[in-house]
Scaffold this motif. Structure first.
Motif: not given
Ligand SMILES: Cc1ncc(COP(=O)(O)O)c(C=O)c1O
Length: 479
Positions: A70, A131-132, A237, A263-264
């Motif tokens: 993840s 992401g969030a 997502d 960033h991923k």
């Molecule tokens: C599937 C998924 N959604 C959302 C997120 C949230 O991203 P962030 O940690 O940048 O807020 C992640 C984090 O890796 C993720 O794997």
């Protein structure tokens, strides 16, 4: 190891400020501090040693295999850093006049163009910092859309149980009620259950795809149709886009809004808290609501929009984490369209290769072909030998491998979630497979040894319960 504050000595320091070359002004008393900040006073040698020591106590992607599910801990090409460090990008000020930063605006415009092409969206905002944050922004777009149509009854967001944990959290923060939908035994959304919860109060659905068990939902077209038929919108997502970029596009699958984790997937080093970038892309029906300011083409150059009457407004100061966008654009241009597709294919190939090298010993939570990651369940090993997911993860550390994600996703017991990424060679995967296999045999023959792992790392097993229950997050100065 001492904290840097504990190494501080009165009068020590390493800053030699140049002579002031601008007129000195005095700030009003109401805006000045009453006491100097208690920053560590420390010599350059000691700072350098402090951070080198800290660095040696951690495991980074440059130390060894880092299959953190993840999280897509891929190798980030150095050229990204070189481009982002160019003074034309790194030494600008967000308040500079627009005509002096046309190149930077072009970076946004080009990154938007390519990422829209990759995702099948019409426009994108780079303001969200993670992401969030992107999820939250995307949900505000959905909210603004329904509001603009006078549709105030849509108060619920449907979130499958295989979604990333941030999905329900973001929807709650955006003021929605969450409706959970269970997965079937095959890891995909239960379509009948979905049909039973969808209705005139559905604002939308958030789908993590590939989901948190590493599977591409085979009913994805049916899912988006069910939601659209009920008048809701579909949120993708896209943090796991590494598995599908250049192959399928969320926009073509019926999704109206998406966030990406630059960033991923688009190769900025992460972990340790940032900086990140979680751009939000959307279809035309949502573009009027995107965060402001967005940019537009003006003559030969670009300008920020001055009016965006329906925009949800700013979600971050200035323009987001610009240098992460520079790195993402560098990455996209380096790989090209063929390279982007190949990266996704290799991410999936590597995950399936490693899964197959382990599946005669370890129980896989889901037996079928995975996408870019797979989930092992250690429930049986724990029952039979008392060896938990945590024990195996710590054993990996003794072998120079960063642990996979542990105890996630929540729907799998004793889960270890493994994401090798595309940047690992077959040799690395083979070595990792041998380590996993060795640990499996150790779990059967000498389980006690794994309870104490790691024993070779600079930091041994931490008291995670103590750290969670009694976090010490600030330094208490002696008065
Ligand atoms: C599937 C998924 N959604 C959302 C997120 C949230 O991203 P962030 O940690 O940048 O807020 C992640 C984090 O890796 C993720 O794997």
């Amino acid at each position: 190891m001492k904290l840097i504050i504990e190494k501080s000595r009165e009068g020590r320091g390493c800053t030699i400020l140049p002579e002031c070359d601008v007129p000195v002004t005095t700030l009003p008393k109401s805006q000045t501090r009453s006491a100097a900040p208690r920053l560590p006073q420390i010599a350059e040698t000691d700072i350098s040693r402090h951070y080198t020591q800290l660095m040696k106590r951690t495991h980074g992607v440059n130390d060894g295999f880092y299959p953190l599910g993840s999280c897509t801990m891929k190798y980030n090409p150095r050229i990204n850093e070189e481009i982002a460090a160019l003074p034309q990008f790194s030494k600008i000020h967000p308040l500079q006049p627009q005509h002096t930063v046309q190149g930077c605006l072009e970076v946004f415009a080009k990154a938007e163009q390519y990422l829209c092409e990759i995702t099948g969206m019409d426009a994108m905002s780079f303001q969200p910092a993670a992401g969030a944050h992107g999820e939250f922004t995307g949900l505000l777009l959905i909210k603004a859309y329904h509001k603009s149509r006078g549709d105030s009854n849509r108060t619920k967001i449907i979130v499958p149980d295989s979604a990333h944990g941030t999905n329900p959290a973001s929807a709650t923060m955006a003021g929605y009620t969450i409706v959970n939908v269970p997965s079937q035994a095959d890891g995909c959304v239960d379509i009948e259950k979905l049909k039973s919860v969808v209705g005139s109060d559905t604002a939308g659905l958030m789908l993590t795809n590939p989901n948190t068990v590493g599977l591409f939902d085979k009913n994805i077209l049916e899912i988006t149709k069910i939601i659209h038929d009920a008048g809701g919108l579909c949120y993708y997502d896209g943090a796991n886009l590494n598995a599908v970029m250049g192959i399928v596009r969320p926009g073509d699958m019926g999704f109206d809004v998406i966030h990406l984790n630059l960033h991923k997937t688009f190769s900025t080093p992460h972990g340790g808290g940032g900086p990140g970038s979680g751009p939000v892309g959307c279809k035309n029906l949502l573009t009027p609501f995107l965060p402001a300011p967005h940019w537009h083409k003006e003559g030969e150059g670009y300008a920020f929009d001055t009016e965006s009457p329906q925009s949800i407004g700013r979600v971050k100061e200035f323009y987001g984490n610009f240098l992460v966008v520079v790195k993402a654009l560098t990455y996209i241009l380096t790989l090209g369209s063929e390279g982007i597709t190949e990266a996704a294919q290799n991410a999936v190939l590597n995950a399936n290769y490693l899964m197959n090298r382990l599946s005669d010993l370890y129980d896989m939570a889901f037996q079928h072909t995975c996408m870019h990651e797979f989930v092992i369940t250690l429930e049986r090993l724990k029952k039979e030998h008392g060896v938990s997911a945590m024990d195996i993860a710590k054993g990996l550390l003794d072998n120079g491998i960063h642990p996979p994600t542990m105890y996630f996703p929540l729907i799998v017991h004793e889960a270890l979630m493994v994401e090798p990424t595309e940047t690992e060679s077959k040799d690395t995967l083979d070595e990792a497979a041998e380590v996993f296999r060795k640990l499996y045999h150790t779990a059967q023959t000498n389980p006690e040894s794994l309870h104490n792992a790691p024993i070779t790392t600079p930091v041994r097993r931490l008291d995670e319960v103590g750290a969670a229950r009694n976090p010490r997050l600030k330094y208490e100065f002696e008065l």
